[in-house]
Design a protein around this motif. Structure first.
Motif, PDB file in Angstrom:
ATOM      1  N   ARG A  42     -52.737 -46.210 -12.230  1.00 20.01           N
ATOM      2  CA  ARG A  42     -53.592 -46.208 -13.500  1.00 20.01           C
ATOM      3  C   ARG A  42     -54.937 -45.936 -12.981  1.00 20.01           C
ATOM      4  N   SER A  43     -55.846 -45.410 -14.059  1.00 19.23           N
ATOM      5  CA  SER A  43     -57.155 -45.431 -13.615  1.00 19.23           C
ATOM      6  C   SER A  43     -57.766 -46.637 -13.150  1.00 19.23           C
ATOM      7  N   PHE A  44     -58.611 -46.444 -11.881  1.00 22.44           N
ATOM      8  CA  PHE A  44     -59.213 -47.618 -11.372  1.00 22.44           C
ATOM      9  C   PHE A  44     -60.589 -47.939 -12.362  1.00 22.44           C
ATOM     10  N   ASP A  45     -60.985 -46.895 -12.970  1.00 23.30           N
ATOM     11  CA  ASP A  45     -62.299 -47.085 -14.024  1.00 23.30           C
ATOM     12  C   ASP A  45     -61.755 -47.776 -15.269  1.00 23.30           C
ATOM     13  N   GLN A  46     -60.808 -47.454 -15.695  1.00 25.22           N
ATOM     14  CA  GLN A  46     -59.985 -48.288 -16.786  1.00 25.22           C
ATOM     15  C   GLN A  46     -59.938 -49.617 -16.589  1.00 25.22           C
ATOM     16  N   ILE A  47     -59.141 -49.895 -15.174  1.00 23.73           N
ATOM     17  CA  ILE A  47     -58.801 -51.429 -15.001  1.00 23.73           C
ATOM     18  C   ILE A  47     -60.254 -51.895 -14.828  1.00 23.73           C
ATOM     19  N   CYS A  48     -61.065 -51.542 -14.321  1.00 21.85           N
ATOM     20  CA  CYS A  48     -62.266 -52.285 -14.235  1.00 21.85           C
ATOM     21  C   CYS A  48     -63.032 -52.416 -15.523  1.00 21.85           C
ATOM     22  N   LYS A  49     -62.926 -51.637 -16.152  1.00 19.43           N
ATOM     23  CA  LYS A  49     -63.572 -51.821 -17.601  1.00 19.43           C
ATOM     24  C   LYS A  49     -62.984 -52.826 -18.658  1.00 19.43           C
ATOM     25  N   GLU A  50     -61.635 -52.514 -18.727  1.00 14.36           N
ATOM     26  CA  GLU A  50     -60.865 -53.460 -19.521  1.00 14.36           C
ATOM     27  C   GLU A  50     -60.599 -54.665 -19.044  1.00 14.36           C
ATOM     28  N   GLY A  51     -60.425 -54.908 -17.683  1.00 12.83           N
ATOM     29  CA  GLY A  51     -60.084 -56.066 -17.026  1.00 12.83           C
ATOM     30  C   GLY A  51     -61.293 -56.873 -16.758  1.00 12.83           C
ATOM     31  N   TYR A  52     -62.113 -56.235 -15.519  1.00 10.67           N
ATOM     32  CA  TYR A  52     -63.211 -57.196 -14.868  1.00 10.67           C
ATOM     33  C   TYR A  52     -64.392 -57.190 -15.741  1.00 10.67           C
ATOM     34  N   GLN A 136     -64.743 -46.319  -2.905  1.00 15.58           N
ATOM     35  CA  GLN A 136     -64.423 -46.767  -3.877  1.00 15.58           C
ATOM     36  C   GLN A 136     -62.869 -46.342  -4.332  1.00 15.58           C
ATOM     37  N   PRO A 137     -62.019 -47.142  -4.520  1.00 10.95           N
ATOM     38  CA  PRO A 137     -60.393 -46.668  -4.594  1.00 10.95           C
ATOM     39  C   PRO A 137     -60.206 -45.708  -5.725  1.00 10.95           C
ATOM     40  N   GLY A 138     -60.904 -45.749  -6.831  1.00  9.84           N
ATOM     41  CA  GLY A 138     -60.697 -44.926  -7.886  1.00  9.84           C
ATOM     42  C   GLY A 138     -61.087 -43.327  -7.607  1.00  9.84           C
ATOM     43  N   GLN A 139     -61.822 -42.985  -6.321  1.00  9.36           N
ATOM     44  CA  GLN A 139     -62.486 -41.625  -6.119  1.00  9.36           C
ATOM     45  C   GLN A 139     -61.661 -41.241  -4.717  1.00  9.36           C
ATOM     46  N   VAL A 140     -60.733 -42.040  -4.225  1.00  8.25           N
ATOM     47  CA  VAL A 140     -59.922 -41.911  -3.022  1.00  8.25           C
ATOM     48  C   VAL A 140     -58.629 -41.040  -3.479  1.00  8.25           C
ATOM     49  N   THR A 141     -58.203 -40.104  -2.741  1.00  7.97           N
ATOM     50  CA  THR A 141     -56.972 -39.666  -2.754  1.00  7.97           C
ATOM     51  C   THR A 141     -56.283 -39.668  -1.262  1.00  7.97           C
ATOM     52  N   VAL A 142     -55.003 -39.974  -1.231  1.00  6.67           N
ATOM     53  CA  VAL A 142     -54.338 -40.098   0.211  1.00  6.67           C
ATOM     54  C   VAL A 142     -53.504 -38.471   0.074  1.00  6.67           C
ATOM     55  N   PRO A 191     -51.819 -53.600  -7.713  1.00  2.26           N
ATOM     56  CA  PRO A 191     -52.946 -54.653  -7.870  1.00  2.26           C
ATOM     57  C   PRO A 191     -52.485 -55.882  -8.570  1.00  2.26           C
ATOM     58  N   ASN A 192     -53.087 -57.133  -8.470  1.00  7.67           N
ATOM     59  CA  ASN A 192     -52.460 -58.339  -9.110  1.00  7.67           C
ATOM     60  C   ASN A 192     -52.610 -58.068 -10.754  1.00  7.67           C
ATOM     61  N   ILE A 193     -53.588 -57.111 -11.318  1.00  3.59           N
ATOM     62  CA  ILE A 193     -53.859 -56.844 -12.647  1.00  3.59           C
ATOM     63  C   ILE A 193     -52.825 -56.459 -13.264  1.00  3.59           C
TER      64      ILE A 193
END
Length: 444
Positions: A42-52, A136-142, A191-193
């Motif tokens: 899931r998009s980390f940006d979306q998680i942070c915006k809608e959740g946090y 920032q996790p949303g900007q990292v690829t493995v 994530p816990n979210i």
């Protein structure tokens, strides 16, 4: 001529070439991933915006947990004994010029809660780590490697990207990747979210609905019904357009909330929505908030959520919060950091939480010290060791109350104390005779 004692027998255990150890399923995992960079599900940006950023319960759970974990003091140990390593202490107190140690721990632990993982980069100078930076996790690829281990990490912002190579087998790890367990992803953490996603949507949706209802004067939606007693039962085109424009201009929006509608010409108002009471708004809001708190391991009592409180008071809830959530999370962070920095400071060096300075457990420590102090089976130095104090000379002795006697002696002792010895009996007789003679002399 070659003498017999100069002949060399063949070595029965010849040296074998070094073998690289890795999991037998590693290449299968890499082949399944086709060596492609792995993005978060899931998009980390979306998680942070809608959740946090938009949900107060998620924000409170993440902030309180990360802040509580970051405020616990850290101690450095060597072979499970407290040690003083100034370079490591300075690195933990100031990881980089932009952050102190507490801010760095808050950021990385918050990433672990929101993204299920966190990334940190280590900058070495002459083989010694000098600075630590959070990615920032949303900007990292493995980038998966051929053996099932990551071959590198790519950090991308806009059109610019930077890839850092890693070698897990050789121990070359300038990037630390700590991730939570995910049953369906071998490269990214869960994530816990995620388990709380539906509860978060319910809670946020209820808040938005309540805000829209307040903007409408706390009145539910409805419809204007045209039911004339005679004539056509339909409005003309001009009447319909005029009525719609009048409603939009005079009775819609926050500034017109609560204005009464003047109806004429056979118009009637009918409610079509539910009131907050009909929807059990407050109960539904608390229920979704409890589910969110459960996903993050935060007792609802700490967040002020009503109902289903299993703790008798706030102190018990706070202790459970530290034991079940804060300290395990900080312990995971400390173990990862100790492993990451072991090449620079030694494998016997570890970073540990200093739980002795946590204020919430002060009463329990006082009770423990009281039990240690009253123990009759420990020496003075053993008691001091359990209290975290240094030994003292002559402290290897056991102190017991002088009034204590063995059990077998207590069973044979007459009531009123032990029987006096012969010398004591003679002395008591002499004292009694002297008292009698003295009294007689006085009377004469």
């Amino acid at each position: 001529m070659v003498w017999p004692f100069t002949r060399r027998k063949p070595d029965p255990f010849p040296a074998l070439p070094p073998e690289t150890k890795y999991s037998s399923v590693g290449p299968i995992i890499s082949a399944r991933m086709l060596n492609l960079p792995q993005w978060p599900r899931r998009s980390f940006d979306q998680i942070c915006k809608e959740g946090y950023q938009q949900n107060p319960i998620v924000n409170a759970c993440v902030y309180m947990t990360a802040r509580a974990a970051a405020c616990v003091p850290l101690e450095i140990e060597r072979n499970e004994t407290e040690a003083d390593i100034p370079e490591l202490r300075a690195l933990l107190n100031r990881p980089n010029p932009m952050q102190d140690g507490e801010a760095f721990r808050i950021a990385t632990i918050s990433d672990l809660l929101l993204a299920g993982e966190f990334f940190a980069e280590r900058v070495d100078v002459k083989g010694r780590p000098k600075e630590l930076y959070r990615w920032q996790p949303g900007q990292v690829t493995v980038n998966p490697g051929p053996q099932g281990f990551p071959s590198g990490y790519t950090f991308k912002i806009g059109e610019q990207s930077r890839t850092v190579k890693v070698d897990v087998v050789r121990g070359l790890m300038p990037i630390l990747h700590v991730k939570e367990y995910s049953p369906l992803d071998d490269w990214r953490g869960q994530p816990n979210i995620d388990p709380a996603a539906f509860a978060i949507d319910m809670h946020t949706g209820a808040l938005r609905w309540n805000n829209a209802l307040l903007n409408n004067g706390a009145q539910p939606s409805g419809a204007l019904v045209f039911a004339p007693k005679d004539g056509s039962d339909k409005l003309t085109e001009d009447q319909w357009l005029r009525l719609k424009a009048e409603l939009d201009e005079s009775f819609s929006g926050q500034k017109n909330a609560g204005k009464p509608i003047l109806l004429d010409g056979g118009l009637d108002w009918r409610e079509m929505g539910f009131s907050p009471k009909d929807m059990n708004f407050e109960e539904g809001l608390d229920a979704s908030a409890r589910l969110i708190a459960l996903a993050f391991g935060v007792p609802p009592l700490i967040l002020g959520i009503k109902g289903y409180n299993t703790f008798s008071n706030y102190t018990e809830a706070n202790k459970a919060f530290y034991r079940q959530t804060v300290l395990p999370l900080l312990g995971q962070w400390c173990r990862a950091m100790s492993w990451w920095l072991k090449d620079a400071y030694g494998a016997d060096v570890s970073i540990c939480p200093d739980t002795d300075d946590i204020e919430i457990f002060a009463d329990e420590r006082a009770d423990q010290w009281d039990r240690i102090e009253k123990s009759t089976s420990l020496t003075i130095n053993e008691k001091r060791e359990k209290m975290g104090l240094a030994p003292v000379p002559g402290g290897d002795v056991v102190l017991v109350p002088s009034s204590l006697v063995p059990l077998e002696v207590a069973g044979t002792m007459p009531q009123g104390g032990p029987e006096p010895s012969l010398d004591e009996q003679d002395q008591e007789t002499d004292d009694a005779e002297a008292d009698v003679s003295g009294d007689g002399g006085t009377e004469g």
